[in-house]
Design a protein around this motif. Structure first.
Motif, PDB file in Angstrom:
ATOM      1  N   GLN A 212       0.831  -1.203   0.000  1.00  0.00           N
ATOM      2  CA  GLN A 212       0.000   0.000   0.000  1.00  0.00           C
ATOM      3  C   GLN A 212       0.872   1.262   0.000  1.00  0.00           C
ATOM      4  O   GLN A 212       0.574   2.251  -0.685  1.00  0.00           O
ATOM      5  CB  GLN A 212      -0.923   0.001   1.220  1.00  0.00           C
ATOM      6  N   ALA A 215       2.298   1.767  -3.368  1.00  0.00           N
ATOM      7  CA  ALA A 215       1.276   2.273  -4.304  1.00  0.00           C
ATOM      8  C   ALA A 215       1.008   3.755  -4.057  1.00  0.00           C
ATOM      9  O   ALA A 215       0.849   4.561  -5.015  1.00  0.00           O
ATOM     10  CB  ALA A 215      -0.011   1.463  -4.159  1.00  0.00           C
ATOM     11  N   SER A 216       0.989   4.122  -2.791  1.00  0.00           N
ATOM     12  CA  SER A 216       0.754   5.537  -2.454  1.00  0.00           C
ATOM     13  C   SER A 216       1.906   6.411  -2.963  1.00  0.00           C
ATOM     14  O   SER A 216       1.700   7.529  -3.504  1.00  0.00           O
ATOM     15  CB  SER A 216       0.582   5.710  -0.949  1.00  0.00           C
ATOM     16  N   GLN A 219       1.630   6.727  -6.662  1.00  0.00           N
ATOM     17  CA  GLN A 219       0.541   7.638  -7.018  1.00  0.00           C
ATOM     18  C   GLN A 219       0.951   9.087  -6.782  1.00  0.00           C
ATOM     19  O   GLN A 219       0.668   9.996  -7.598  1.00  0.00           O
ATOM     20  CB  GLN A 219      -0.712   7.287  -6.198  1.00  0.00           C
ATOM     21  N   ASN A 222       3.330  10.224  -9.495  1.00  0.00           N
ATOM     22  CA  ASN A 222       2.606  10.455 -10.763  1.00  0.00           C
ATOM     23  C   ASN A 222       1.869  11.798 -10.735  1.00  0.00           C
ATOM     24  O   ASN A 222       1.819  12.521 -11.729  1.00  0.00           O
ATOM     25  CB  ASN A 222       1.638   9.325 -11.042  1.00  0.00           C
ATOM     26  N   GLN A 223       1.282  12.060  -9.572  1.00  0.00           N
ATOM     27  CA  GLN A 223       0.573  13.327  -9.458  1.00  0.00           C
ATOM     28  C   GLN A 223       1.539  14.528  -9.576  1.00  0.00           C
ATOM     29  O   GLN A 223       1.221  15.554 -10.183  1.00  0.00           O
ATOM     30  CB  GLN A 223      -0.173  13.392  -8.122  1.00  0.00           C
TER      31      GLN A 223
END
Length: 233
Positions: A212, A215-216, A219, A222-223
């Motif tokens: 997790q 993944a965070s 993310q 990417n942002q």
């Protein structure tokens, strides 16, 4: 199936083993009573044998004493008669005549013969009584020996019964100890399995948290990239 933890196993089987130990101590302590049950009837015969032998020997002793009194009485009576005869011969023939001397010798020999006969007969009676007393003693000794043999056989049977009781308790104790060991081993194995399962769950949870977080992080990156690209346009 439910498996008790080692402490519970120890407690449960400890009580069983303590009870078996108590039963063994009780069995050993009751042996005198057990032996008495096997030998009581035999020992009850001993005073009867003693009484019979004592009574028989007292009877023999009484007869011997009576025989001795009879012998003394008969000898005393024979001496009295001999004395009267000798006195009568003295008065009738005198002490110096040939007839008187012959009579004296004759009656003297007769008295000696009678005295010897009395002694012989009394001696035979005494011997018979002695022989009878010896027979009583031999019979009594044989009966006591037989009684002792019966008693020893009964004691062996009592010991065998006790041995079987103790052996049964010991076998039960060995079985309880083996069962306790098996149960403790099973309980330890279950505990190890539970610990392994908990550890596996912890590892899985950590892996999930890491995934997790990864993944965070991805993310977020990417942002940021998207934001930077939009600002440059």
């Amino acid at each position: 199936a439910y498996q008790a933890y080692p402490g519970q196993v120890e407690s449960e089987y400890g009580g069983i083993i303590s009870e078996l130990d108590r039963q063994k101590t009780t069995a050993q302590g009751t042996y005198p009573d057990l032996e008495g049950q096997f030998t009581g009837g035999i020992e009850a015969q001993r005073p009867l044998l003693n009484q019979a032998y004592s009574s028989g020997m007292q009877n023999v002793q009484g007869q011997r004493q009576q025989e001795e009194r009879n012998r003394q009485n008969v000898l005393s009576e024979a001496r009295r008669l001999f004395g009267e005869l000798m006195q009568g011969q003295q008065q009738k023939y005198g002490g110096t005549s040939s007839t008187g001397q012959f009579a004296n010798e004759f009656y003297g020999r007769e008295f000696a013969r009678q005295q010897g006969s009395i002694q012989d007969k009394s001696g035979q009676n005494i011997k018979s009584l002695i022989d009878y007393g010896n027979q009583l003693k031999e019979k009594y000794d044989a009966q006591i020996q037989s009684l002792e043999a019966q008693k020893q056989s009964a004691i062996s049977q009592a010991k065998d019964v006790l041995y079987q009781r103790i052996q049964a308790i010991d076998n039960a104790r060995v079985g309880a100890m083996q069962n306790k060991a098996n149960m403790k081993l099973a309980a330890l194995q279950e505990m190890n399995q539970q610990i392994a399962a908990v550890q596996a769950q912890a590892v899985q949870f950590q892996q999930q948290l890491y995934a997790q977080r990864q993944a965070s992080d991805l993310q977020l990156q990417n942002q940021i990239k998207l934001y930077q690209a939009t600002g440059q346009a």
